[in-house]
Motif scaffolding. Structure first.
Motif, PDB file in Angstrom:
ATOM      1  N   GLY A  36       0.945  -1.535  -0.357  1.00  0.00           N
ATOM      2  CA  GLY A  36      -0.002   0.141   0.562  1.00  0.00           C
ATOM      3  C   GLY A  36       0.720   1.100   0.088  1.00  0.00           C
ATOM      4  O   GLY A  36       2.314   1.509  -0.151  1.00  0.00           O
ATOM      5  N   PRO A  37       0.484   2.506   0.414  1.00  0.00           N
ATOM      6  CA  PRO A  37       1.205   3.777   0.393  1.00  0.00           C
ATOM      7  C   PRO A  37       2.336   3.627   1.284  1.00  0.00           C
ATOM      8  O   PRO A  37       1.481   3.179   2.346  1.00  0.00           O
ATOM      9  CB  PRO A  37      -0.115   4.778   0.552  1.00  0.00           C
ATOM     10  N   VAL A  38       2.727   4.102   0.235  1.00  0.00           N
ATOM     11  CA  VAL A  38       4.422   4.375   1.506  1.00  0.00           C
ATOM     12  C   VAL A  38       4.586   5.766   1.980  1.00  0.00           C
ATOM     13  O   VAL A  38       5.229   6.623   1.343  1.00  0.00           O
ATOM     14  CB  VAL A  38       5.684   3.648   1.011  1.00  0.00           C
ATOM     15  N   THR A  39       4.413   6.212   3.527  1.00  0.00           N
ATOM     16  CA  THR A  39       5.241   7.522   3.784  1.00  0.00           C
ATOM     17  C   THR A  39       6.413   7.529   4.631  1.00  0.00           C
ATOM     18  O   THR A  39       6.355   6.199   5.730  1.00  0.00           O
ATOM     19  CB  THR A  39       4.002   8.395   4.060  1.00  0.00           C
ATOM     20  N   ILE A  40       7.233   8.657   4.916  1.00  0.00           N
ATOM     21  CA  ILE A  40       8.229   8.111   5.105  1.00  0.00           C
ATOM     22  C   ILE A  40       8.979   9.037   5.721  1.00  0.00           C
ATOM     23  O   ILE A  40       8.891  10.251   5.886  1.00  0.00           O
ATOM     24  CB  ILE A  40      10.345   7.694   4.368  1.00  0.00           C
TER      25      ILE A  40
END
Length: 278
Positions: A83-87
């Motif tokens: 799924g979406p990846v935020t870092i």
């Protein structure tokens, strides 16, 4: 202040850590290094296991995660399938501390993230070295925000609390340069330290937005970790005990809104570190 640094290469088992606590809106945090040469007196990481279970004093050691880029490529590919990846880079070190000028480790991670792009990357630093990677930041478009810690506008205050950290004017100049290049930015007053009434005006043209945080909201324990660090003594030595108060940020917040409202977005604590764009 010049501390003798112990610098070592290490091999990490993983590089992406699931977001938790104040960073629970992020998929992962990413720390290129363990330890931090800036060694700020108020750093909440001093009260975390990475520091507590280490014999050396915080600020005197840095571990370079030599295999970080290789790991990141593998872990990003796997994460993106879920799924979406935020870092958030970085939560427990500074990705642009002095050793980065030599290792270029953080830059190598940015290059990997341009190949396998996360949905959003938040870069938190207090180092003017960050402007070195402006060429890469531009390639992320609106998928990146560069946040510069500017906890006060007074150099004498910065020197009292964080003598090994970069000078405030250099940070301001670097942030302005990145903003003027069209990259999303943020001036982060975290933690709030004693400042002048002119502080909001100095921040006016530096960033896309300003976020205000303090020990009680931002150290992950309601101020208990900070209290254990004994930094109240520094406030006493400076004769500025009234600033060590959970209500102090409200005065500065009003100053910021009066000066910046309508031109620069002003956010408080966790809201100012959320993934995504304005």
């Amino acid at each position: 202040m010049c501390l003798k640094l112990s610098i070592n290469d290490i091999l990490s088992k993983s590089i992406l850590t699931p977001g938790r606590g104040l960073l629970n809106e992020y998929s992962y945090s990413l720390n290129p290094y363990a330890g931090c040469a800036f060694g700020c007196s108020y750093c909440y990481v001093r009260q975390l296991p990475v520091s507590l279970f280490r014999e050396e004093e915080w600020g005197t050691w840095v571990d370079i995660k030599a295999n970080a880029a290789e790991l990141l490529r593998k872990e990003l590919i796997k994460a993106k399938k879920k799924g979406p990846v935020t870092i958030f880079m970085s939560s427990a070190t500074d990705p642009y501390q002095p050793i980065e000028a030599k290792t270029m480790l953080t830059r190598s991670l940015l290059e990997v993230m341009l190949e396998v792009q996360p949905d959003f990357l938040f870069v938190q630093t207090r180092s003017p070295l960050v402007k070195r990677d402006l060429d890469l930041f531009k390639q992320f478009g609106d998928k990146i925000r560069i946040s510069m810690t500017i906890e006060t506008d007074k150099e004498e205050i910065r020197k009292a609390f964080a003598p090994s950290a970069p000078p405030i004017p250099a940070r301001m100049n670097a942030l302005k340069e990145i903003t003027e290049a069209g990259v999303l930015t943020q001036a982060t007053i975290s933690p709030l330290l004693p400042c002048s009434r002119e502080f909001p005006k100095k921040l006016k043209h530096l960033a896309s937005r300003v976020t205000l945080d303090d020990f009680w909201m931002g150290d992950g324990s309601g101020g208990k970790r900070t209290e254990k660090l004994g930094i109240y003594k520094i406030y006493e030595q400076l004769g500025m005990e009234k600033w060590y108060n959970p209500a102090a940020h409200k005065v500065v917040l009003k100053m910021l809104k009066d000066e910046l409202d309508g031109e620069v977005q002003v956010l408080v604590s966790q809201k100012g570190f959320m993934p995504g764009i304005d």
